[in-house]
Structures are given as structure tokens and as C-alpha cells.
Design a protein around this motif. Structure first.
Motif, PDB file in Angstrom:
ATOM      1  N   ILE A 428       0.862  -1.185   0.000  1.00 51.97           N
ATOM      2  CA  ILE A 428       0.000   0.000   0.000  1.00 51.97           C
ATOM      3  C   ILE A 428       0.897   1.233   0.000  1.00 51.97           C
ATOM      4  N   THR A 429       0.674   2.112  -0.958  1.00 52.75           N
ATOM      5  CA  THR A 429       1.492   3.300  -1.136  1.00 52.75           C
ATOM      6  C   THR A 429       0.668   4.526  -0.771  1.00 52.75           C
ATOM      7  N   ALA A 430       1.215   5.347   0.130  1.00 53.58           N
ATOM      8  CA  ALA A 430       0.616   6.630   0.481  1.00 53.58           C
ATOM      9  C   ALA A 430       1.468   7.718  -0.157  1.00 53.58           C
ATOM     10  N   ARG A 431       0.839   8.631  -0.897  1.00 57.22           N
ATOM     11  CA  ARG A 431       1.570   9.651  -1.649  1.00 57.22           C
ATOM     12  C   ARG A 431       0.909  11.012  -1.405  1.00 57.22           C
ATOM     13  N   ASP A 432       1.756  12.026  -1.076  1.00 56.75           N
ATOM     14  CA  ASP A 432       1.209  13.364  -0.866  1.00 56.75           C
ATOM     15  C   ASP A 432       1.171  14.123  -2.182  1.00 56.75           C
ATOM     16  N   ALA A 433       0.579  15.337  -2.130  1.00 55.24           N
ATOM     17  CA  ALA A 433       0.390  16.146  -3.332  1.00 55.24           C
ATOM     18  C   ALA A 433       1.477  17.189  -3.502  1.00 55.24           C
ATOM     19  N   GLY A 434       2.557  17.076  -2.731  1.00 55.03           N
ATOM     20  CA  GLY A 434       3.629  18.057  -2.842  1.00 55.03           C
ATOM     21  C   GLY A 434       4.452  17.878  -4.100  1.00 55.03           C
ATOM     22  N   THR A 435       5.397  18.833  -4.257  1.00 54.32           N
ATOM     23  CA  THR A 435       6.307  18.790  -5.401  1.00 54.32           C
ATOM     24  C   THR A 435       7.724  18.957  -4.878  1.00 54.32           C
ATOM     25  N   PRO A 436       8.578  17.948  -4.996  1.00 48.35           N
ATOM     26  CA  PRO A 436       8.240  16.622  -5.541  1.00 48.35           C
ATOM     27  C   PRO A 436       7.417  15.812  -4.533  1.00 48.35           C
ATOM     28  N   SER A 437       6.653  14.874  -5.077  1.00 46.62           N
ATOM     29  CA  SER A 437       5.777  14.093  -4.223  1.00 46.62           C
ATOM     30  C   SER A 437       6.585  13.091  -3.407  1.00 46.62           C
ATOM     31  N   LEU A 438       6.210  12.958  -2.147  1.00 53.78           N
ATOM     32  CA  LEU A 438       6.837  11.971  -1.272  1.00 53.78           C
ATOM     33  C   LEU A 438       5.828  10.864  -0.984  1.00 53.78           C
ATOM     34  N   SER A 439       6.349   9.696  -0.757  1.00 53.37           N
ATOM     35  CA  SER A 439       5.462   8.549  -0.553  1.00 53.37           C
ATOM     36  C   SER A 439       6.009   7.656   0.542  1.00 53.37           C
ATOM     37  N   ALA A 440       5.122   6.834   1.042  1.00 51.98           N
ATOM     38  CA  ALA A 440       5.477   5.824   2.047  1.00 51.98           C
ATOM     39  C   ALA A 440       4.848   4.504   1.623  1.00 51.98           C
ATOM     40  N   LEU A 441       5.489   3.431   1.989  1.00 47.24           N
ATOM     41  CA  LEU A 441       5.056   2.100   1.580  1.00 47.24           C
ATOM     42  C   LEU A 441       4.939   1.201   2.795  1.00 47.24           C
ATOM     43  N   THR A 442       3.826   0.490   2.872  1.00 42.00           N
ATOM     44  CA  THR A 442       3.662  -0.514   3.920  1.00 42.00           C
ATOM     45  C   THR A 442       3.065  -1.763   3.298  1.00 42.00           C
ATOM     46  N   THR A 443       3.288  -2.890   3.919  1.00 37.41           N
ATOM     47  CA  THR A 443       2.839  -4.172   3.390  1.00 37.41           C
ATOM     48  C   THR A 443       1.819  -4.782   4.338  1.00 37.41           C
ATOM     49  N   VAL A 444       0.707  -5.194   3.757  1.00 37.38           N
ATOM     50  CA  VAL A 444      -0.353  -5.870   4.515  1.00 37.38           C
ATOM     51  C   VAL A 444      -0.475  -7.283   3.962  1.00 37.38           C
ATOM     52  N   GLN A 445      -0.312  -8.250   4.811  1.00 39.71           N
ATOM     53  CA  GLN A 445      -0.399  -9.650   4.402  1.00 39.71           C
ATOM     54  C   GLN A 445      -1.829 -10.144   4.605  1.00 39.71           C
ATOM     55  N   VAL A 446      -2.426 -10.607   3.511  1.00 43.04           N
ATOM     56  CA  VAL A 446      -3.799 -11.116   3.541  1.00 43.04           C
ATOM     57  C   VAL A 446      -3.773 -12.569   3.078  1.00 43.04           C
ATOM     58  N   GLN A 447      -4.179 -13.443   3.936  1.00 44.14           N
ATOM     59  CA  GLN A 447      -4.259 -14.862   3.593  1.00 44.14           C
ATOM     60  C   GLN A 447      -5.695 -15.215   3.218  1.00 44.14           C
ATOM     61  N   VAL A 448      -5.829 -16.086   2.220  1.00 44.19           N
ATOM     62  CA  VAL A 448      -7.135 -16.514   1.729  1.00 44.19           C
ATOM     63  C   VAL A 448      -7.392 -17.926   2.253  1.00 44.19           C
ATOM     64  N   SER A 449      -8.466 -18.085   3.010  1.00 47.07           N
ATOM     65  CA  SER A 449      -8.810 -19.406   3.537  1.00 47.07           C
ATOM     66  C   SER A 449      -9.627 -20.180   2.505  1.00 47.07           C
TER      67      SER A 449
END
Length: 935
Positions: A428-449
């Protein structure tokens, strides 16, 4: 709601202010902002408020729903008691540490409950208490004032700092009593206070060279707190002109990421004095805030203000700097100005993602829109630089939606399939509206039963298994390859064997299957002669709920082994049979024919004949493949009148099995009187008369059955033709032919066994090296089965089987005179023919069919009264009955030259010639024929 502690006087204000703002709804929940107020420095465990009652939640289900407090801070200041529903203080609350000098200190919290997932917002206002004393940056302040300074001149003093806010902050200053100075308290633009000394009476250095004053800073708390600063005033000699700034207020803007050395502003002051008294030195004022000197530097000569440290818009948006200018005179006088530096925000803070709750594993049949996770995103920047959007990689069955500011909900947007993707690591990427744009990345693990949505699968829908007869019981004959793509519990397979059709008892009597592994084994040895094929169904079910199953057809074919010795059809074992041979018969005359058959199939049923024993080995010869017993030389007067022959019948199996047939040949005189000396021939004639009657009856029944069958086929064809005409609304071409079954030909097996599901195919006499097996439903009559099979063949394939000049049954070919017999070829005294001993290997079982067909044909001719009683006296033997018509080239004319036992007549196809029809084929039931012959 007002806590008891506040009611008792410990706190002067109410505890709960109330609900201020109703926010948007999150998935399956509506979140209302509740606000509480609490004094700082409250002890750990102090109850803030009952959030369960304020939110309208059920206290009994609080533990099951796992209510918890989530905040963006690294420390957890509050927790919720699941038993009482009250939120209590969990860590030390220092308003000055949390909010600094901000007038309002509010901590925003999120209350998360599960089952169903709901999110509520809460705000806790931290109220200030007077727990900090005002403080001065220095222990003592020194002022040098010229005696020439006129009354009314103001001198700024060091400002005190109080971390408290509101009424508890710094409120006023007090000056010790003196006769020269008065104190004036001023207010800055940010409402902070600072003090100035105002000269009310001219100084006299000669009278008082220095003065000692005390400045006291007081806050507004109860009780009030204070701090004192000693002030030493040194009276200097006169310097009658003080520097002056060209403007009292300077404004400047600077980016927060400006590097050290960046110029901010330049201040300018002038002094009318000359010499050292007119030279100006710039410096920071004494009442600047703490930290200004670490962020900015000032050139003492030019008055240029530059960046020294790292600015941060998030810490301070505006800096108020005081600069003073002094000359170099003996008693320097100073001037002051104010510089307002506005810090401009830049996009220097990347967003921060906090995953507050994850719902995993997710069932693969979860409906669209199922909430997977809640995410909160923060960005310390302002304006567009703090505007944040979140996204997931494209092509995945997930989407992000926002219902509250800075909160995002991760939901399913497409169907999930555990067999395709069992687990997702969502970036999942979070990105702001600035110039230059900065972003952050996090990982969510989803298992399918897994759910049981796949039936057992196999690489093939049916299995054809070939098992050699006389197999060992319990030995596996087939291992079913079946799998289930579901998870281990749902993929646990169970195997069962079911029976096809109305026939029952095959599974428990002949076969069994391992319930866990799918291995099929036989329970008893199989017998090719008893049953050639078995049709079973393998039922495979999984271990899921509901149970899914798959059926697989299993066809088990029993292949032949050479386990049966040849049997003698003629002469019948145990019955005396005397063949008559006229004396003087020339060489090559057919005396009789030994007929044998083998219950086995294929090569194992190919028979060969040889003469094993005879009184005179030179007189007789036996056809290797035909079994015809013929004279090897002319019969002489010296030959014994009674010859006993032993013929060895051997099959072609490995190992080879054999049997013997014994027959008696009587050498008689040619006169009719000589035949009367052998009364033994009368019994066969009587017996054959009865046989003729039964054969005639059988032929009539078979003919009636054949006529009914032909009529049924014609009706079926007409019905199919009408259907095709109605379907396509057009006349059907006469060349149209419905595709028939697979091409089969049975040129080996006889008709003495019960019907089976397939026949073996041997195409030519050179095909000894291959025994292909083709499935074919059995027919009641093997001869009819062979002819019906040949009718379904393509004409080209038929010619490959029976010769280039042959035509399939049902396609009338022109008569071929090659297989018509001349008078010299008729059996009996009218002629003789040498047997073929060197030809290609014939099909003995096929010859057996021909023999039975000719017996039926002879009975038919006798019934029609069209038989020609030709032949001379002394032709009572089997040699007169069966002539060279047994070779393969004479197969079509089954009724040529057939001798009726007990008669000296020879049947011809006179009836066929009389009626203008082809001779009737021996298409009777050979089983019935054989039984009648035994009778």
C-alpha cells in the motif's frame, strides 16, 4: 459527566465537554467525536470517562469485540477498562512536553472495536496546571547607560520564560523600588509579555556610578509563581547620539529547507556621532526567544541576518527576532528593531501509514466489499504537501476507500480464489500532493482461507486397463491419478467402485479399490474365456462440506493366455467314425477333414495339423493348416482294407498345447455290392438324417430372425431419414452416411463362446506380430458378428482385410467364376483334388465358421429339394463331403459341393441358380448348429 475527583474540588472545570462533531460513517459503523478534558500530570489509572456509555456500546460484549485505543503517538497515554468501560490514564501527561507553548493541547484518539469492525474518534483536551516557574535566560543582567540619556528613554530587559499557558503563563513583571527607573510591561503579537526600563530621572554618574535593581516575573497561577533577575546598571559617560534603524519592523520569508548561510534580511541603523561613537555594531536583542541564536546568525558589521540551523515549519511557522544596534562610543547607546521571519513550508515529510486492524484470513467466497484492514495516514506538512492519497497495485482484487479524513478502508473488489493465489502481500502506497511528491510504503499480508469449491480432478475421464487372465489376486492392476486443488482437509479423497448397468456383484466378487490411495486390485483370477471385459465406475469424493465428487469410467479388459488345449470337433471324440475310401483312388483325393478349435484367442487359437501315426505313412497326408486328410499316392490292392490314423492338433501358443484325433478309413471296392459289406456306414446315415432335420429347423428360425432384424433396420433408417429431413428442411443426399462405430474385424474367433464386449482383430495372414484389441459389443452369433462388423467397415479397409477384389457385405460384386467348381472338382467318385499344403497360414477358427455355415447351407438345400445326388458308390466318407471349398479363396460359396452324411449325393447351389440369386451364406447360429450336431 463530571468525575468525582472534580466534584470534590480537585478540578475546577467539568470533565466532559460533550460531543462536538458528527463525522462520516465507516464500514458498518458510524463514528462520533467525543471530547473529554483532563488536567495534566494526572496519576496513572485516573478515569477520564466512560467511553462505552458515551458511545452507546454493550458493556457485556466489550471483551469479545476487543475495544482498544489507537493513537498516532509512540506512547500509549490512555487505555480502556473492559470491565467498567472507562478510559483511564496509562502514562504521564505533561502538557508542555506534548504541546509546547500551543494555547490548546488536544490528543486525538481512535477507538476500534471488532465483530463487526467499527471506528470511533475521541479527543482529550489536556488542561494546563501551574506546575512551572518563570525563568530568565541569565542569572544577572548588566546595563551600561550614559548619564546623558534623557529621561523617558526605554531599555529592554531580559524576558522570562514560563512553559505554562493561559492564566498560568507569564502575566507581569515587577521592579524593585528606585528613584530613577520605572517598569513598563509590553505585549507582543503572540500575546507574550516583556518588560522595559523607562528612565524617569536623569542619571548622575558622579553621584551614583551604578545601580542594583531586581526584576521579578510573575505568572497568573494560584498561587502565583515567580522568578527574579538582578539588574546591574552601570552609568557611563555621555554619548549624546544613539543609533537609529531606518525601520522598526522588518519582514522576511525563508524556505524551511534553506541551507545554512542563506540570507534572510539585512537591517540598517545610522548614528550621527563621529568616530567610535558613530560606528555601529549589530547584535541580537536580549529578549529574543530561546533557540533564535541557534537558528539564525547576525553579521555584527553589516547587519545581515542568515540561516544558521535547520528550520522546521512543523515546529515554528514564524520567528520574531529582536536586533539591537550600538555605537562604539565611550558610553554606547543602542537602538532596537524587530524582524519577523516567516518559514515557508516545503514537502519534506513523507506520509506515515499506520495499520490499525487487519481481517485475515479471508474466506475465498467473501462477498465484494468485505473490509480487510483499516489504515490511518498522517503527513506533518501543510496545505497540498499534507494532502495524502493511498493506492494499491493494479490488477489485484482489492481497493481503498476513504470515509474519514486521513483514514482509508481496504476492501475486496473482486472474487478471491485460494487455488490461484493463496496469499497476498499488498504493498500500500501513500503519496502526498507536494512537489516533488513523497510517498510511504507498507505491506499488509492477507491470507485466503479455503472453501470446498473444487471437485476431484483427473487427467482423463476414463481408463482402459488390460489384465492378462489367470492373474494373481490382490496384485494392483490400476492406480487412479486423481487430485483436488483445495486445501488439505477439503482435498482428502475417498475412492469407491460402482457398477455400470443392470449387472451387479462385479465389485465385491471380482474387484476392490483402496479407499485412500485409489489402487484397484482384483479379488479372484480372471478368465478370458469366461468374461472378456468389465465396465466399472470409480466414484471419488472429497472431504469438504458439502462433499463434491467425480465419476471416472474404468474399463477392464481381460487378455488371453494359452491355457486351453485344442478340442476336436470332428471326428467327435468317443464316437466311432469310419470313412470310406474306394480302392484305386488316385493321389490327392480328399478323404475327410479333421476339424478342431481352441477356446483361446489370437495366435493362441491358430491350429496346425500333422499325421502322428498310421499303418502306412506313405498312403495319407494331412494338410498343415486345413486338417484335410488326403491320399499321398494311389490306393493299391496291397494296402490294408482298414487304416487307423492319428492326427496331432497343435495350437500356436507359448508353450504350445496339443491334442489328438483318431479316425478309421476303410478301403472298399468300387462295386455297390462291396459297400454292403460295411454296415457301419448305415448308422451315420440315420444319424445325419436326424441332424439334417434339426439343422433345417435352425435355419428357418435364423432366417425369420434375420428378416425381422432387416425390417427393424429399415424402419430405423426411415425414421432417421425423416428426422434429418425435418431438421435441415432439405432432402438428404443419398451419399450421406451416419458415422458408424470404430472399425473392427473379427477374423479369428469362433462362435462357440458366449457374447463379449470386444473381438480381437487380425487383418492379414502376415499380422502374426501384432494383436490389437478394440472394444466392440459382442453379438449372439460370432459369424453374424463378423459379417456385421465387416459391413460397418470402409470399402477400402474391407479390401485390405479380405483382398483387393472383395467388396463389403451389402455391396453386390459381380460373380467370380474362379471359385465355381467343375465336375472334376466334385467330391466322391466324380473327382478329387489335392489339398493345399504350402499356402499361407489360414485362420483355423474362420474355417470352423465356414464348416458350420456349410452344414447349415446343406440343410437348406436339402429342405429345398434342390440337392443333386451325384457321386458314385463308395463315396460315403467325409472326403466326399468336404472338398477344396475350405480354402480361403472359396469362402463366398458356402453351399458348393457339400456332402450330406449318410447319402451319396452332393449338394449344389442349383436353387440359387434356379432363382437367379446368390447362394445363401452360412449366416446361421453356429452355437445352435454345434449343439444340433452333438445331438
Amino acid at each position: 459527566m463530571v468525575p468525582e475527583a472534580w466534584r470534590s474540588g480537585l478540578v475546577s472545570t467539568g470533565r466532559v465537554v460533550g460531543v462536538l462533531l458528527l463525522l462520516g460513517a465507516l464500514h458498518k459503523a458510524s463514528a462520533a467525536v467525543i471530547r473529554y478534558e483532563i488536567l495534566e500530570e494526572r496519576e496513572k489509572g485516573f478515569a477520564v470517562g466512560n467511553v462505552v456509555r458515551d458511545l452507546g456500546l454493550d458493556l457485556g460484549s466489550l471483551s469479545a469485540r476487543r475495544l482498544r485505543v489507537v493513537s498516532g503517538a509512540s506512547r500509549r497515554f490512555f487505555e480502556v477498562n473492559w470491565e467498567t468501560g472507562e478510559m483511564f490514564v496509562n502514562d504521564r501527561l505533561d502538557r508542555e512536553e506534548l504541546c509546547g507553548t500551543l494555547p490548546s493541547c488536544t490528543i486525538t484518539l481512535e477507538l476500534v472495536v471488532e465483530r463487526p469492525l467499527e471506528l470511533f474518534s475521541a479527543e482529550v483536551v489536556i488542561q494546563d496546571i501551574n506546575d512551572n516557574n518563570p525563568s530568565f535566560p541569565t542569572r544577572e543582567m548588566k546595563l551600561e547607560i550614559s548619564e546623558a540619556v534623557a529621561p523617558g528613554t526605554r531599555f529592554p530587559l531580559e524576558s522570562a520564560h514560563d512553559p505554562d499557558v493561559g492564566s498560568n503563563s507569564l502575566q507581569t513583571y515587577e521592579l524593585s523600588r528606585n528613584e530613577y527607573f520605572a517598569l513598563r510591561v509590553q505585549t507582543r503579537e503572540d500575546s507574550t509579555k516583556y518588560a522595559e526600563l523607562v528612565l524617569e530621572r536623569a542619571l548622575d554618574r558622579e553621584r551614583e556610578p551604578d545601580l542594583q535593581l531586581v526584576l521579578t516575573a510573575l505568572d497568573g497561577g494560584t498561587p502565583a509563581r515567580s522568578a527574579s533577575l538582578p539588574i546591574r546598571i552601570v552609568v557611563l559617560d555621555a554619548n549624546d547620539n544613539a543609533p537609529t534603524f531606518n525601520q522598526s519592523l522588518y519582514r522576511a520569508r525563508v524556505l524551511e529547507d534553506a541551507p545554512p548561510g542563506t540570507r534572510v534580511v539585512q537591517v540598517h541603523a545610522t548614528d550621527l556621532d563621529e568616530g567610535p561613537n558613530g560606528e555601529i555594531i549589530y547584535s541580537f536583542g536580549s529578549h529574543n526567544r530561546a533557540g533564535v541564536r541557534e537558528l539564525f546568525s547576525l553579521d555584527l558589521v553589516t547587519g545581515v541576518l542568515t540561516v544558521k540551523g535547520r528550520l522546521d515549519f512543523e515546529d515554528a511557522k514564524l520567528h520574531e527576532i529582536y536586533i539591537q544596534a550600538k555605537d562604539k562610543g565611550a558610553s554606547p547607546e543602542g537602538a532596537h528593531c524587530k524582524v519577523l521571519v516567516e518559514v515557508v513550508d516545503v514537502n519534506d515529510n513523507a506520509p506515515e501509514i499506520t495499520v490499525t486492524s487487519v481481517y485475515s484470513p479471508v474466506p475465498e467466497d467473501a462477498p465484494l466489499g468485505t473490509v480487510i484492514a483499516l489504515l490511518s495516514v498522517t503527513d506533518l506538512d501543510a496545505g497540498e504537501n499534507g494532502l495524502v492519497t493511498c493506492e494499491v497495485p493494479p490488477g489485484l482484487p482489492f481497493s481503498l476507500t476513504s470515509s474519514l479524513k486521513n483514514y482509508f478502508t481496504l476492501k475486496t473488489s473482486a472474487a478471491l480464489d485460494r487455488e490461484t493465489v493463496p496469499e497476498y502481500n499488498l504493498s500500500i502506497t501513500a503519496r502526498d500532493a507536494g512537489t516533488p511528491s513523497l510517498s510511504a510504503l507498507t505491506t499488509v499480508q492477507v491470507q485466503v482461507s479455503d472453501i470446498n469449491d473444487n471437485p476431484p480432478q483427473s487427467s482423463q475421464s476414463s481408463y482402459d486397463v488390460y489384465v492378462e487372465e489367470n492373474n494373481l489376486p490382490g496384485v494392483p492392476i490400476l492406480n487412479l491419478s486423481v487430485w483436488d486443488p483445495d486445501a488439505p482437509q477439503n482435498a482428502r479423497l475417498s475412492f469407491f467402485l460402482l457398477e455400470q448397468g443392470a449387472e451387479i456383484g462385479l465389485v465385491g466378487r471380482y474387484f476392490t479399490i483402496n479407499r485412500d490411495s485409489g489402487v484397484v486390485s482384483s479379488l479372484v483370477p480372471l478368465d478370458h474365456e469366461d468374461r472378456r471385459a468389465f465396465e466399472l465406475t470409480a466414484h471419488i469424493s472429497d472431504g469438504g462440506t458439502p462433499v463434491l465428487a467425480t465419476n471416472i469410467s474404468v474399463n477392464i479388459f481381460v487378455t488371453d493366455r494359452n491355457d486351453n488345449a485344442p478340442q476336436v470337433l470332428y471326428p467327435r471324440p468317443g464316437q466311432s467314425s469310419v470313412e470310406m475310401l474306394p480302392r484305386g483312388t488316385s493321389a490327392g483325393h480328399v478323404v475327410t477333414r479333421v476339424v478342431g478349435w481352441d477356446p483361446d484367442a489370437g495366435h493362441n487359437a491358430w491350429l496346425s495339423y500333422s499325421l502322428l501315426g498310421a499303418p502306412n505313412q506313405s498312403l495319407f497326408a494331412v494338410g498343415l493348416h486345413t486338417g484335410q486328410v488326403s491320399t499321398a499316392r494311389p490306393v493299391q490292392d496291397t494296402d490294408s482294407p482298414r487304416q487307423t490314423l492319428t492326427v496331432l492338433i497343435k495350437d500356436n501358443g507359448e508353450p504350445s498345447l496339443s491334442t489328438t484325433a483318431t479316425l478309421t478309413v476303410s478301403v472298399i471296392e468300387e462295386s455297390p455290392e462291396a459297400r454292403a459289406e460295411f454296415p457301419s456306414g448305415s448308422a451315420p446315415r440315420e444319424q445325419n438324417k436326424n441332424l439334417t432335420f434339426y439343422l433345417l429347423l435352425s435355419l428357418i428360425l435364423v432366417s425369420v430372425g434375420f428378416a425381422v432384424t432387416v425390417l427393424g433396420v429399415i424402419v430405423f433408417k426411415v425414421y432417421k431419414w425423416k428426422q434429418s429431413r425435418d431438421l435441415y428442411r432439405a432432402p438428404v443426399s443419398s451419399l450421406y452416411r451416419t458415422p458408424g462405430p470404430s472399425l473392427h474385424a473379427d477374423a479369428v474367433r469362433g462362435g462357440l463362446l458366449p457374447p463379449h464386449l470386444y473381438h480381437q482383430v487380425y487383418l492379414t495372414t502376415d499380422s502374426r506380430r501384432s494383436d490389437p484389441l478394440l472394444k466392440k459389443p459382442g453379438a449372439a452369433s460370432p459369424l453374424a458378428s463378423r459379417q456385421n462388423t465387416l459391413r460397418s467397415l470402409d470399402p477400402v479397409f474391407y479390401r485390405q482385410v479380405l483382398g483387393a477384389e472383395s467388396s463389403p457385405p451389402g455391396q453386390q460384386a459381380p460373380p467370380n467364376t474362379d471359385w465355381r467348381f467343375s465336375q472334376a472338382q466334385r467330391p466322391g467318385t466324380s473327382g478329387s483334388q489335392n489339398g493345399d499344403e504350402t499356402g499361407t497360414w489360414p485362420n483355423n477358427q474362420f474355417d470352423t465358421e465356414m464348416l458350420q455355415a456349410m452344414i447349415l447351407a446343406s440343410a437348406s438345400e436339402a429342405a429345398d429339394g434342390s440337392s443333386t445326388l451325384g457321386g458314385s458308390a463308395g463315396t460315403m466318407g467325409l472326403s466326399a463331403r468336404y472338398g477344396p471349398q475350405f480354402t480361403l479363396q472359396h469362402v463366398p460359396d458356402y453351399r458348393q459341393n457339400v456332402y450330406i452324411p449318410g447319402s451319396n449325393a452332393t449338394l449344389t447351389n442349383a436353387a440359387g441358380k434356379r432363382d437367379g440369386k446368390a447362394p445363401a451364406g452360412g449366416n446361421g447360429n453356429k452355437k445352435k448348429s454345434g449343439k444340433k450336431e452333438k445331438k
